[in-house]
Design a protein around this motif. Sequence first.
Motif, PDB file in Angstrom:
ATOM      1  N   LYS A   3      28.920  33.795  -1.680  1.00 19.57           N
ATOM      2  CA  LYS A   3      29.000  33.054  -0.511  1.00 19.57           C
ATOM      3  C   LYS A   3      28.097  31.916   0.045  1.00 19.57           C
ATOM      4  N   TYR A   4      28.554  30.547   0.325  1.00 22.46           N
ATOM      5  CA  TYR A   4      27.909  29.454   0.870  1.00 22.46           C
ATOM      6  C   TYR A   4      28.208  28.780   2.519  1.00 22.46           C
ATOM      7  N   ILE A   5      27.350  28.910   3.051  1.00 25.30           N
ATOM      8  CA  ILE A   5      27.039  28.359   4.117  1.00 25.30           C
ATOM      9  C   ILE A   5      26.439  27.069   4.558  1.00 25.30           C
ATOM     10  N   CYS A   6      27.692  25.965   5.445  1.00 23.98           N
ATOM     11  CA  CYS A   6      26.906  24.606   5.665  1.00 23.98           C
ATOM     12  C   CYS A   6      25.592  24.868   6.460  1.00 23.98           C
ATOM     13  N   THR A   7      25.228  24.408   6.568  1.00 30.53           N
ATOM     14  CA  THR A   7      23.859  23.953   7.392  1.00 30.53           C
ATOM     15  C   THR A   7      23.824  23.459   8.565  1.00 30.53           C
ATOM     16  N   VAL A   8      25.228  22.539   8.472  1.00 33.99           N
ATOM     17  CA  VAL A   8      25.350  21.624   9.298  1.00 33.99           C
ATOM     18  C   VAL A   8      25.620  22.206  10.245  1.00 33.99           C
ATOM     19  N   ASP A  35      31.242  18.115  -6.910  1.00 36.70           N
ATOM     20  CA  ASP A  35      30.369  17.171  -6.164  1.00 36.70           C
ATOM     21  C   ASP A  35      30.175  16.617  -5.284  1.00 36.70           C
ATOM     22  N   ASP A  36      32.084  16.026  -5.017  1.00 33.82           N
ATOM     23  CA  ASP A  36      32.367  15.072  -4.062  1.00 33.82           C
ATOM     24  C   ASP A  36      32.492  15.773  -3.107  1.00 33.82           C
ATOM     25  N   TRP A  37      33.092  17.247  -2.864  1.00 32.54           N
ATOM     26  CA  TRP A  37      33.596  18.191  -1.884  1.00 32.54           C
ATOM     27  C   TRP A  37      33.048  18.117  -0.474  1.00 32.54           C
ATOM     28  N   VAL A  38      33.900  17.662   0.644  1.00 32.32           N
ATOM     29  CA  VAL A  38      33.427  18.100   1.845  1.00 32.32           C
ATOM     30  C   VAL A  38      33.476  19.184   2.440  1.00 32.32           C
ATOM     31  N   CYS A  39      32.381  19.702   3.744  1.00 29.84           N
ATOM     32  CA  CYS A  39      33.190  20.694   4.385  1.00 29.84           C
ATOM     33  C   CYS A  39      33.763  21.054   4.708  1.00 29.84           C
ATOM     34  N   GLN A  45      28.228  16.735   3.019  1.00 29.87           N
ATOM     35  CA  GLN A  45      28.343  17.078   1.758  1.00 29.87           C
ATOM     36  C   GLN A  45      27.764  18.689   1.275  1.00 29.87           C
ATOM     37  N   LYS A  46      28.424  18.518   0.004  1.00 25.93           N
ATOM     38  CA  LYS A  46      28.370  19.779  -1.003  1.00 25.93           C
ATOM     39  C   LYS A  46      26.764  20.680  -1.001  1.00 25.93           C
ATOM     40  N   SER A  47      26.042  19.227  -0.734  1.00 25.43           N
ATOM     41  CA  SER A  47      24.695  19.592  -0.903  1.00 25.43           C
ATOM     42  C   SER A  47      23.930  20.272  -0.012  1.00 25.43           C
ATOM     43  N   ASP A  48      25.059  19.665   1.340  1.00 30.10           N
ATOM     44  CA  ASP A  48      24.604  20.503   3.001  1.00 30.10           C
ATOM     45  C   ASP A  48      24.826  22.382   2.612  1.00 30.10           C
ATOM     46  N   PHE A  49      24.909  22.615   1.386  1.00 36.40           N
ATOM     47  CA  PHE A  49      25.252  24.182   1.449  1.00 36.40           C
ATOM     48  C   PHE A  49      24.100  24.735   0.751  1.00 36.40           C
TER      49      PHE A  49
END
Length: 54
Positions: A3-8, A35-39, A45-49
Motif C-alpha cells: 500500500k502507498y499513502i498520500c503525503t498530502v 505517472d499522470d494518475w492523481v490522488c 501527484q503520484k510522486s506525492d505518495f
Amino acid sequence: MQKYICTVCGYIYDPQAGDEDGGIAPGTDFGSIPDDWVCPTCGAQKSDFELYEE
C-alpha cells in the motif's frame, strides 16, 4: 502488493481495491499506475505518495 499513502491528505492506495473511479482496476500494483494518475481525494501527484508501513 504494498500500500502507498498520500503525503498530502493521508489517502491510502490499496492495490487490492484499486481506484475504479480513476480508471485503476483492482489488483493493480502501485508501480503499474500511470505517472499522470492523481490522488482521488486531494488531486496530489503520484510522486506525492510513499510506501505505507502498517
